[in-house]
Design an enzyme around this catalytic site. Structure first.
Site, PDB file in Angstrom:
ATOM      1  N   GLU A  74       9.558   1.481  10.658  1.00 12.40           N
ATOM      2  CA  GLU A  74      10.619   2.461  10.353  1.00 12.40           C
ATOM      3  C   GLU A  74       9.970   3.826  10.441  1.00 12.40           C
ATOM      4  O   GLU A  74       9.189   4.189   9.559  1.00 12.40           O
ATOM      5  CB  GLU A  74      11.158   2.246   8.935  1.00 12.40           C
ATOM      6  N   CYS A 112      13.815  10.610   6.373  1.00 13.60           N
ATOM      7  CA  CYS A 112      13.776  10.172   7.773  1.00 13.60           C
ATOM      8  C   CYS A 112      15.135  10.359   8.423  1.00 13.60           C
ATOM      9  O   CYS A 112      15.225  10.601   9.613  1.00 13.60           O
ATOM     10  CB  CYS A 112      13.325   8.717   7.840  1.00 13.60           C
ATOM     11  N   LYS A 169       0.877  -1.172   0.000  1.00 12.69           N
ATOM     12  CA  LYS A 169       0.000   0.000   0.000  1.00 12.69           C
ATOM     13  C   LYS A 169       0.916   1.225   0.000  1.00 12.69           C
ATOM     14  O   LYS A 169       1.426   1.649   1.039  1.00 12.69           O
ATOM     15  CB  LYS A 169      -0.877  -0.008   1.252  1.00 12.69           C
ATOM     16  N   VAL A 222       1.431   7.597  13.131  1.00 13.81           N
ATOM     17  CA  VAL A 222       0.683   6.511  12.482  1.00 13.81           C
ATOM     18  C   VAL A 222       1.274   5.162  12.920  1.00 13.81           C
ATOM     19  O   VAL A 222       0.540   4.194  13.118  1.00 13.81           O
ATOM     20  CB  VAL A 222       0.667   6.662  10.945  1.00 13.81           C
ATOM     21  N   GLY A 223       2.594   5.110  13.130  1.00 11.80           N
ATOM     22  CA  GLY A 223       3.224   3.871  13.604  1.00 11.80           C
ATOM     23  C   GLY A 223       2.586   3.393  14.903  1.00 11.80           C
ATOM     24  O   GLY A 223       2.364   2.196  15.108  1.00 11.80           O
ATOM     25  N   GLU A 271      10.223  16.587  14.563  1.00 10.02           N
ATOM     26  CA  GLU A 271      10.668  16.260  13.210  1.00 10.02           C
ATOM     27  C   GLU A 271       9.926  17.187  12.249  1.00 10.02           C
ATOM     28  O   GLU A 271       8.709  17.108  12.120  1.00 10.02           O
ATOM     29  CB  GLU A 271      10.333  14.799  12.874  1.00 10.02           C
TER      30      GLU A 271
HETATM   31  P1  NAP Z   1       2.526   8.850   7.265  1.00 12.50           P
HETATM   32  O1  NAP Z   1       1.503   9.906   7.219  1.00 12.50           O
HETATM   33  O2  NAP Z   1       2.706   8.110   8.527  1.00 12.50           O
HETATM   34  O3  NAP Z   1       2.180   7.855   6.060  1.00 12.50           O
HETATM   35  C1  NAP Z   1       2.963   6.727   5.771  1.00 12.50           C
HETATM   36  C2  NAP Z   1       2.114   5.697   5.070  1.00 12.50           C
HETATM   37  O4  NAP Z   1       1.069   5.274   5.950  1.00 12.50           O
HETATM   38  C3  NAP Z   1       1.406   6.209   3.813  1.00 12.50           C
HETATM   39  O5  NAP Z   1       1.289   5.156   2.883  1.00 12.50           O
HETATM   40  C4  NAP Z   1       0.016   6.565   4.335  1.00 12.50           C
HETATM   41  O6  NAP Z   1      -0.955   6.522   3.314  1.00 12.50           O
HETATM   42  C5  NAP Z   1      -0.191   5.444   5.327  1.00 12.50           C
HETATM   43  N1  NAP Z   1      -1.167   5.727   6.379  1.00 12.50           N
HETATM   44  C6  NAP Z   1      -1.671   6.913   6.784  1.00 12.50           C
HETATM   45  N2  NAP Z   1      -2.563   6.729   7.785  1.00 12.50           N
HETATM   46  C7  NAP Z   1      -2.622   5.394   8.012  1.00 12.50           C
HETATM   47  C8  NAP Z   1      -3.342   4.572   8.930  1.00 12.50           C
HETATM   48  N3  NAP Z   1      -4.187   5.083   9.811  1.00 12.50           N
HETATM   49  N4  NAP Z   1      -3.138   3.230   8.894  1.00 12.50           N
HETATM   50  C9  NAP Z   1      -2.270   2.687   8.033  1.00 12.50           C
HETATM   51  N5  NAP Z   1      -1.566   3.412   7.122  1.00 12.50           N
HETATM   52  C10 NAP Z   1      -1.729   4.755   7.122  1.00 12.50           C
HETATM   53  O7  NAP Z   1       3.971   9.387   6.905  1.00 12.50           O
HETATM   54  P2  NAP Z   1       4.372  10.294   5.665  1.00 12.50           P
HETATM   55  O8  NAP Z   1       3.948  11.674   5.990  1.00 12.50           O
HETATM   56  O9  NAP Z   1       3.932   9.682   4.395  1.00 12.50           O
HETATM   57  O10 NAP Z   1       5.974  10.147   5.710  1.00 12.50           O
HETATM   58  C11 NAP Z   1       6.739  10.928   6.524  1.00 12.50           C
HETATM   59  C12 NAP Z   1       7.152  10.187   7.782  1.00 12.50           C
HETATM   60  O11 NAP Z   1       7.749   8.934   7.448  1.00 12.50           O
HETATM   61  C13 NAP Z   1       8.204  10.924   8.557  1.00 12.50           C
HETATM   62  O12 NAP Z   1       7.915  10.850   9.933  1.00 12.50           O
HETATM   63  C14 NAP Z   1       9.476  10.157   8.252  1.00 12.50           C
HETATM   64  O13 NAP Z   1      10.482  10.273   9.210  1.00 12.50           O
HETATM   65  C15 NAP Z   1       8.969   8.774   8.146  1.00 12.50           C
HETATM   66  N6  NAP Z   1       9.905   7.939   7.367  1.00 12.50           N
HETATM   67  C16 NAP Z   1      10.663   7.034   8.022  1.00 12.50           C
HETATM   68  C17 NAP Z   1      11.590   6.265   7.329  1.00 12.50           C
HETATM   69  C18 NAP Z   1      12.473   5.292   8.036  1.00 12.50           C
HETATM   70  O14 NAP Z   1      13.120   4.482   7.371  1.00 12.50           O
HETATM   71  N7  NAP Z   1      12.544   5.316   9.357  1.00 12.50           N
HETATM   72  C19 NAP Z   1      11.723   6.431   5.956  1.00 12.50           C
HETATM   73  C20 NAP Z   1      10.935   7.372   5.323  1.00 12.50           C
HETATM   74  C21 NAP Z   1      10.017   8.119   6.043  1.00 12.50           C
HETATM   75  P3  NAP Z   1      -1.429   7.890   2.578  1.00 12.50           P
HETATM   76  O15 NAP Z   1      -0.207   8.701   2.354  1.00 12.50           O
HETATM   77  O16 NAP Z   1      -2.074   7.392   1.337  1.00 12.50           O
HETATM   78  O17 NAP Z   1      -2.396   8.539   3.514  1.00 12.50           O
END
Ligand code: NAP
Length: 498
Positions: free
Chosen positions: A262, A296, A186, A243-244, A394
């Protein structure tokens, strides 16, 4: 792709995708229109799938897992598919990079480099498929022999964010495949195109149908349903810590699926007075500006030796001013567009907070107007104190907060003063200093006199609230396995019933 489209101009019409189910395209769903963040022009149309579509994909992945057509192959046979996928990606590199740029806003030259890294992930995954092994215990006495088997976990759900749509996908998919698992992906709704394209690549490489499926749609609907799904054995989630946390609850409330997480980071870059300051400044500028700071592992907290702080900040600010921010399709661009409007607002609001809290802007500190798209100048704040929002949260943008330290212990304490523990970097020519800091800062990835270096051989993942588990390399494959202890009696049983 429209044949009239070149890889440096916008498509004449948005490209329409189906979703990837059981080895084939599936269509007929309402469509989500994505506009290029760099240009504001519609570039892709991807399906708004239903939860029933997700159920069908999980069922396909389950069938493909249970029929042993993938899990039952030898490591060498799985490796052959992964190596063929690497070759196809090499052939389609520029095309995949182009669609990545259109949906994400990153510079085209950077995107090509990322696809090269993805190709390496498939090659390393192929090696790992052949080398994956268990263990044995020859220490249980003459009458008993112990074997430790590694078995694939089963059906994996994979949720990825929008910042590195293809790179994060490829830091996981080859390793999941190497283990013998099947999966349902997804991607973020705003950057789904290249995850869908990988379906075609893997099919051409000879992956059996049903092993790799992609269901598109929003996180709140499809993502949430995937985390709650009772027939998913493991979920690998990459995204925000917020979300994690909800993913952990969903796993606990459904089937206790295994989790890989992650999450976010607020990563320190520590510069000692004995560092090569020009090198360190180049590293710091890159570390906060690469991918517009939407990484990240972005090094967003500069912790600099007070003796050289003013000199170092001046060198750094001068370098950051020279970073080329511009159209993502321009070959000269180093920093492209902010990927979503919401993220653009978030970054600008943190810049306002930093100013309001009394930090000093040494460079940047504002949006850049290019007539279309959202761009922000790489920003350096000086005089930041640990209680400020720009020091703790962040931001996920090109905003670097600078602190100073007097002693090595103070530098380590400042580096660890965060709920996160994803990555860190230290710059010093003194081996004792560099090793002491590397060993005492709590972070899953560490760079000494470099930043964001390395390849898919090395594991990645976080300490503390940056996540659970490791991805990539042999460690990454092992995450997608279960360990089974097998006990074998040798000779006649010593009877219980006398
Ligand atoms: P996000 O809002 O948490 O979204 C990540 C993924 O989760 C997207 O596919 C999103 O779908 C989905 N999602 C959203 N709500 C959900 C729910 N309730 N249940 C299940 N899945 C859900 O994060 P983002 O804004 O896309 O990315 C930025 C974050 O990712 C930052 O905090 C960054 O540090 C972190 N990140 C971490 C790593 C690592 O390796 N540690 C790498 C890259 C990014 P939609 O976008 O379609 O809503």
């Amino acid at each position: 792709m429209d044949q009239r489209t070149t890889l440096h101009s916008l498509p004449q019409a948005p490209r329409e995708f189906g979703f990837w189910l059981d080895g084939a395209w599936e269509g007929g769903r309402p469509l989500f229109e994505r506009a290029s963040p760099g240009h504001g022009v519609a570039v892709t149309l991807t399906p708004k799938c239903t939860v029933a579509d997700l159920d069908a994909a999980v069922a396909a992945a389950r069938r493909a897992f249970e029929d042993r057509g993938w899990a039952g192959l030898s490591g060498a046979e799985r490796a052959a598919v992964l190596l063929r996928a690497a070759e196809i990606l090499r052939r389609r590199r520029d095309e995949i990079a182009y669609w990545e740029v259109l949906e994400n806003g990153k510079p085209i030259a950077q995107a090509r480099g990322e696809i090269d890294h993805c190709i390496a992930c498939f090659e390393v995954g192929a090696g790992a498929a052949r080398l994956l092994h268990g263990d044995s215990f020859n220490s249980l006495g003459d009458g008993l022999f112990g074997m430790v088997l590694r078995e694939p976990v089963g059906v994996v759900g994979l949720i990825t964010p929008w910042n590195f749509p293809f790179l994060i996908l490829c830091e996981r998919v080859p390793f999941i495949l190497a283990s013998g698992c099947t999966m349902v992906v997804k991607p973020s709704e705003v950057t789904s195109a290249t995850s869908l394209m990988l379906g075609e690549v893997l099919a051409e490489a000879g992956l059996p149908k049903g092993v790799y499926n992609v269901v598109t749609g929003s996180g709140r609907t499809i993502g949430q349903a995937l985390t709650e799904h009772p027939d998913v054995d493991m979920l690998s989630f990459t995204g925000s810590t917020g979300v994690g946390r909800s993913v952990v609850h969903a796993a606990a409330d459904s089937n206790f699926k295994k989790l890989g997480l992650e999450l976010g980071g607020k990563n320190p870059i520590i510069v000692f007075a004995d560092a090569d300051l020009e090198d360190a400044a180049d590293g710091a500028a890159f570390g906060i500006s690469f991918n517009t700071g939407q990484c990240c592992v972005s090094s967003s907290r500069l912790i600099v030796d007070r003796r050289v702080a003013a000199e170092f900040e001046a060198i750094l600010a001068a370098k950051m001013k020279r970073i080329v921010v511009g159209d993502p399709l321009d070959e000269a661009t180093q920093v492209g567009a902010i990927t979503t409007d919401a993220q653009n607002q978030t970054i600008l609001s943190y810049i306002d907070k930093g100013k309001a809290e009394g930090a000093k802007v040494l460079t940047g500190g504002a949006a850049i107007e290019l007539g279309r798209g959202s761009y922000i100048a790489p920003t350096l704040f000086s005089g930041v104190t640990p209680d400020m929002a720009i020091a703790r949260d962040e931001i996920f943008g090109p905003v670097l907060s600078s602190f100073t330290f007097n002693t090595t212990d103070e530098a380590i304490r400042l580096a660890n003063d965060t709920v996160y523990g994803l990555a860190a970097s230290v710059w010093s020519k003194n081996i004792d200093t560099a090793l002491t800091v590397s060993r005492r800062v709590r972070a899953g990835r560490f760079w000494v006199n470099c930043i964001m270096a390395g390849g898919p051989e090395m594991p990645l993942g976080g300490f503390k609230q940056s996540g659970w588990g490791r991805e990539a390399g042999v460690y990454g494959v092992e995450e997608y396995t279960q360990v089974k202890s097998v006990h074998v009696e040798i000779g006649k049983r010593s009877h219980w019933i006398k």
